[in-house]
Structure formats: structure tokens, C-alpha cells
Write a protein that holds these residues in place. Structure first.
Motif, mmCIF file in Angstrom:
data_model
loop_
_atom_site.group_PDB
_atom_site.id
_atom_site.type_symbol
_atom_site.label_atom_id
_atom_site.label_comp_id
_atom_site.label_asym_id
_atom_site.label_seq_id
_atom_site.Cartn_x
_atom_site.Cartn_y
_atom_site.Cartn_z
ATOM 1 N N UNK A 1 53.592 3.072 37.076
ATOM 2 C CA UNK A 1 53.145 4.338 37.667
ATOM 3 C C UNK A 1 51.804 4.778 37.094
ATOM 4 N N UNK A 2 51.568 4.514 35.813
ATOM 5 C CA UNK A 2 50.299 4.913 35.201
ATOM 6 C C UNK A 2 49.144 4.075 35.722
ATOM 7 N N UNK B 1 45.594 4.953 39.036
ATOM 8 C CA UNK B 1 44.192 4.598 39.177
ATOM 9 C C UNK B 1 43.942 3.679 40.366
ATOM 10 N N UNK B 2 44.896 2.843 40.726
ATOM 11 C CA UNK B 2 44.661 1.830 41.752
ATOM 12 C C UNK B 2 45.109 2.246 43.149
ATOM 13 N N UNK B 3 46.080 3.157 43.271
ATOM 14 C CA UNK B 3 46.631 3.483 44.591
ATOM 15 C C UNK B 3 46.583 4.969 44.922
ATOM 16 N N UNK C 1 39.902 -0.230 42.953
ATOM 17 C CA UNK C 1 39.767 1.213 42.782
ATOM 18 C C UNK C 1 39.854 1.631 41.320
ATOM 19 N N UNK C 2 40.567 0.880 40.511
ATOM 20 C CA UNK C 2 40.714 1.257 39.105
ATOM 21 C C UNK C 2 39.428 1.047 38.322
ATOM 22 N N UNK C 3 38.622 0.079 38.716
ATOM 23 C CA UNK C 3 37.408 -0.244 37.961
ATOM 24 C C UNK C 3 36.474 0.958 37.851
ATOM 25 N N UNK C 4 36.177 1.699 38.931
ATOM 26 C CA UNK C 4 35.326 2.894 38.764
ATOM 27 C C UNK C 4 36.092 4.151 38.395
ATOM 28 N N UNK C 5 37.413 4.188 38.665
ATOM 29 C CA UNK C 5 38.146 5.436 38.484
ATOM 30 C C UNK C 5 38.474 5.732 37.025
#
Length: 464
Positions: A59-60, A64-66, A376-380
Motif C-alpha cells: 500500500x505504501x 506513489x505508483x497508482x 509514476x513513483x520516480x518523480x513523485x
């Protein structure tokens, strides 16, 4: 308390950025735990400090990814604070790019870049991600003998265009050359500037001008010829840039024949130096400058009238045995023709605060150390970390003011000179001392977010 102000900013300021309460609560937990963690700032160590080492971690990572949340909305409290604190001052922000080192070859957007820390005699390269950052420049010297501070309001990924491989056909190479001119760093910087302008309008700053201050990489025709609404640019230019005035009316010529350079204006004896007192290096200093109005830069701005600012060297030492700073002259071009010259000159020196932000974010907060590969996690995750950095600076400003008060931990004995403002490390140490109390006390609002053994987990999972 700092922890209460920090939690209040995150609770009220981040409400509009997340789609639900669960995702907001999880993001606030990461934002509070991230500055307190020892060692590398990875998601796994954050989970260990939060006491979720033996629980499902998906979930963590999916936050960031979804999860659908907007990173730019995380910085809205900083904009509100600036507009309220300086009601009669134009909004002044610095913009610059920075690189985050990476080692994985499957990270989307990672590529080779020139290393800005290379020695002057040899250019090195580094592999990593490139981000664009914008920071609002808080003029604390208006409230007393306090240095200015930059607080970030944007942290956006700006990857370079990927070059086609060796087997690419002629059409693909032609398309790459075309997109390379349209998707460069300056075009991405314009998107950040326009997005910041839109946020100012939404937060009640529609009647305020925005002044963006940048270094020499933003002094080009892409930036100066762009149509920006209620926005001015102030950028450092080359000393040999070819400038001129407008040709006299009545002829076909648009540019005057006589050319001059910024360095030529500096050495020109018939142009006298003016003096202004600015806040620089921890005290107010007198400097010399020259101003030339209504200049034209044919290759950079076309027929747009500009203002040339030449600043003489202001050498000074922070200590008896340290090296001298500001030993070279500086040259700036701006599209702002109305703002007072003293404010523009002060903004030229305040721009350095964004470099201080880069150092704090990388060295102390560990931005870019999280091991994520999702698109999406890379910039978030870096954006969330920088937003946590901004909220912590803002919380310290609201709690203790712009100076270094006795509320912070005592300085070590080898610091013979007292600091006029608290460093980010001072703020982090203060937060760690209060987090231990908050995790034990059931009366504080933040106690339900942190486990009771939070302080113990920080040391327990420091080397995992």
C-alpha cells in the motif's frame, strides 16, 4: 511546538492534493518520518520507523505508483504564506535545475548528464535524473537582521529527450532533431513558470507580478521571447553578449549599428557607478552597480526592451582565514522595466538560496535515494520529499520566526560564532526531539500517526 505546527500544515494544506483520507494520512506519515530517519532515506527505512516492518508494504509503494494525487498541490501552503507575509511585494522566485544520482539502468528518464561538481579543468559526467525546482525567496531581512531563505514550491522532473539508436532511420533522426528543440530544458522551465503563475492566481495573487530569477542557462531566446502573463525574467548573461539600442525612427533599420557588451559597460568610464545597500553574507553591504535601460539583445530577445544590470565585485570573507567570495563581476538581463533597481539587485543575490535548497535536499534529506522504478513513483517520491522539506521550513518559520532562537538545540562548542538563522539540520534535530515526546504522549494531535516506539525504531532500523 514544531511538531504540532508541522502536522497542522500537512493536515490542512495537503487535504486538496489527495483523493481520500487514507492516502493523505499515509502521505503525512511518510512526510513526518522521512526527515527523522537516519542513514539513507528509502521507503523501507521509513516503514521501519513507522513500525510497519512486519506488515504488507504494497500500500505504501502503491501510494506513489497508482494513487491519483497532484504533487504541485503539496506546495500551496508556502504560496499562501508568502502572499500573506509580503502583501506589497512582487512574488520573487528562483528557478534552477538539479540532478539526482542513480545507478539502475531500468529507471525511466535516467540518462547521462554533465556533472556540475566537476573541476574547472575537466568535465565529468554523472548518471541520474534531472529535475526543475522553483523556490520562493522569503526576504527575512525586512523583519530584522536575518538572512533570506528559499522555500521550494515546485519540484518537477525534466528528463532530456532520448536519442534514437544506431538502427534508427532518417525519418526518426529528423523527428528527434525537431523534438530536441521543442522539449529542451528551457521549454520545460516555461511550463513550470506558467504553472506557478496559475497557482498564484488561484491562491489570491492575481494582482501580483511574478519575477523569476535564474542563472545563465535560462538566458536564451526560448525564455526571453516566450509570452508570459504578468511574469518577468531576471537571468545572468554572458559578459560578451552583443547588445545594442533601437535604431532611430524614420529608417528601415530596427537595430542600431553600434554594438556593446556587458563587460564593455563595466569598463566604460563615462558611465558612473551607482551605489546600493543590500543584504549579503549575513550583513548589509554597500555595492556598486550600473544600469542601462532599453537595451536590445538581437539573438536572445529580438525587439523586446531589456534592462542591463552590471554589478561590481563585492569581495568579503566569512572568517579571517576563509577565501573571499564574490570576486568576479556579475551581469544580468531582465524584462522588468518598472521594479526598483535595488529590489532587482537584491534578488540577484537572493537567488543563491535555491542552491542552499539543493544542498539540504540531497545531503540532509536524501532526496532521490528511494529505490523505486515505477514510472509514476520516480518523480513523485522526490516531489513528496521536497514538499516535506518545504513544510518543515514553513513550520519552523511560523513557530520560532526567521531567526535562530533558544528553542533550538544548543550549538556545539566549536561554533564560535552564533548563527542568525536556523539551518535545516537544526530544524531536523528539533523535530526529532519533539517526535519522541509526541509518540509517547496521547494528548498531542500527531500521536495517532506515530507508533509509541517511533524513536526506538529510528535507531533500530538505521542500518537496515
Amino acid at each position: 511546538m514544531l511538531i504540532q505546527q508541522f502536522h497542522s500544515l500537512l493536515e490542512r494544506g495537503w487535504r486538496s492534493a489527495f483523493p481520500g483520507d487514507r492516502s493523505q494520512k499515509r502521505a503525512i506519515q511518510h512526510a513526518i518520518a522521512l526527515p527523522c530517519v537516519f542513514g539513507r532515506r528509502t521507503i523501507s527505512r521509513t516503514l521501519g520507523a513507522l513500525g510497519r516492518w512486519d506488515q504488507d508494504w504494497s500500500a505504501d509503494y502503491k501510494m506513489f505508483s497508482r494513487c491519483r494525487w497532484k504533487p504541485e498541490r503539496l506546495f500551496d501552503p508556502v504560496i499562501d504564506e508568502y502572499l500573506e507575509r509580503y502583501p506589497k511585494r512582487p512574488v520573487i522566485a528562483a528557478i534552477d535545475d538539479t540532478k539526482l544520482r542513480k545507478t539502475g539502468r531500468k529507471i525511466k528518464g535516467a540518462s547521462w548528464h554533465r556533472d556540475s561538481l566537476s573541476p574547472a579543468f575537466h568535465m565529468n559526467f554523472m548518471y541520474g535524473l534531472r529535475f526543475l525546482q522553483a523556490s520562493l525567496l522569503f526576504a527575512h531581512y525586512q523583519e530584522g537582521d536575518y538572512p533570506p531563505r528559499g522555500i521550494p514550491v515546485r519540484f518537477q522532473e525534466a528528463p532530456p529527450l532520448k536519442k534514437p539508436g544506431k538502427r534508427a532511420n532518417e525519418e526518426e533522426l529528423k523527428q528527434y532533431k525537431k523534438l530536441k528543440k521543442e522539449k529542451n530544458l528551457s521549454f520545460q522551465a516555461l511550463e513550470v513558470v506558467r504553472d506557478l503563475r496559475a497557482s498564484l492566481d488561484q491562491r489570491g495573487g492575481a494582482g501580483r507580478w511574478l519575477l523569476m530569477v535564474g542563472d545563465g542557462s535560462f538566458a536564451n531566446k526560448t525564455m526571453f521571447k516566450a509570452e508570459l502573463d504578468r511574469t518577468h525574467l531576471l537571468a545572468r548573461c554572458r559578459k560578451d553578449a552583443r547588445l545594442c539600442f533601437r535604431a532611430p525612427e524614420g529608417g528601415r533599420r530596427k537595430y542600431a549599428k553600434e554594438l556593446f557588451t556587458p563587460d564593455g559597460v563595466r569598463t566604460q568610464e563615462d558611465r558612473s557607478w551607482n551605489r546600493a545597500r543590500v543584504y549579503l553574507g549575513g550583513k548589509r553591504r554597500m555595492l556598486r552597480y550600473k544600469e542601462v535601460k532599453d537595451v536590445l539583445w538581437k539573438r536572445g530577445a529580438g525587439l523586446m526592451r531589456l534592462r542591463l544590470i552590471v554589478i561590481a565585485p563585492v569581495p568579503y570573507k566569512l572568517s579571517k582565514n576563509s577565501r573571499s567570495n564574490y570576486r568576479e563581476p556579475a551581469f544580468f538581463l531582465t524584462t522588468d522595466l518598472r521594479t526598483s533597481i535595488k529590489l532587482l539587485v537584491q534578488s540577484c543575490f537572493d537567488r543563491w538560496q535555491i542552491e542552499v535548497n539543493h544542498r539540504d535536499e540531497k545531503d540532509i534529506l536524501g532526496v532521490g535515494q528511494a529505490q523505486v522504478r515505477s514510472e509514476q513513483s520516480i518523480p513523485r517520491h522526490p516531489a513528496l520529499a521536497v514538499a516535506s522539506y518545504s513544510m518543515l521550513l514553513l513550520a519552523a518559520l511560523r513557530s520560532f520566526g526567521p531567526g535562530r532562537t533558544h528553542d533550538y538545540l544548543q550549538q556545539p562548542k566549536w561554533r564560535t560564532r552564533g548563527s542568525k538563522r536556523a539551518s535545516f539540520l537544526d530544524i531536523v534535530c528539533k523535530l526529532r526531539s519533539e517526535v519522541d515526546e509526541a509518540s509517547v504522549s496521547h494528548l498531542l494531535p500527531v500521536s495517532h500517526l506515530l507508533p509509541q516506539n517511533f524513536a526506538k525504531n529510528l535507531a533500530l532500523y538505521a542500518d537496515t
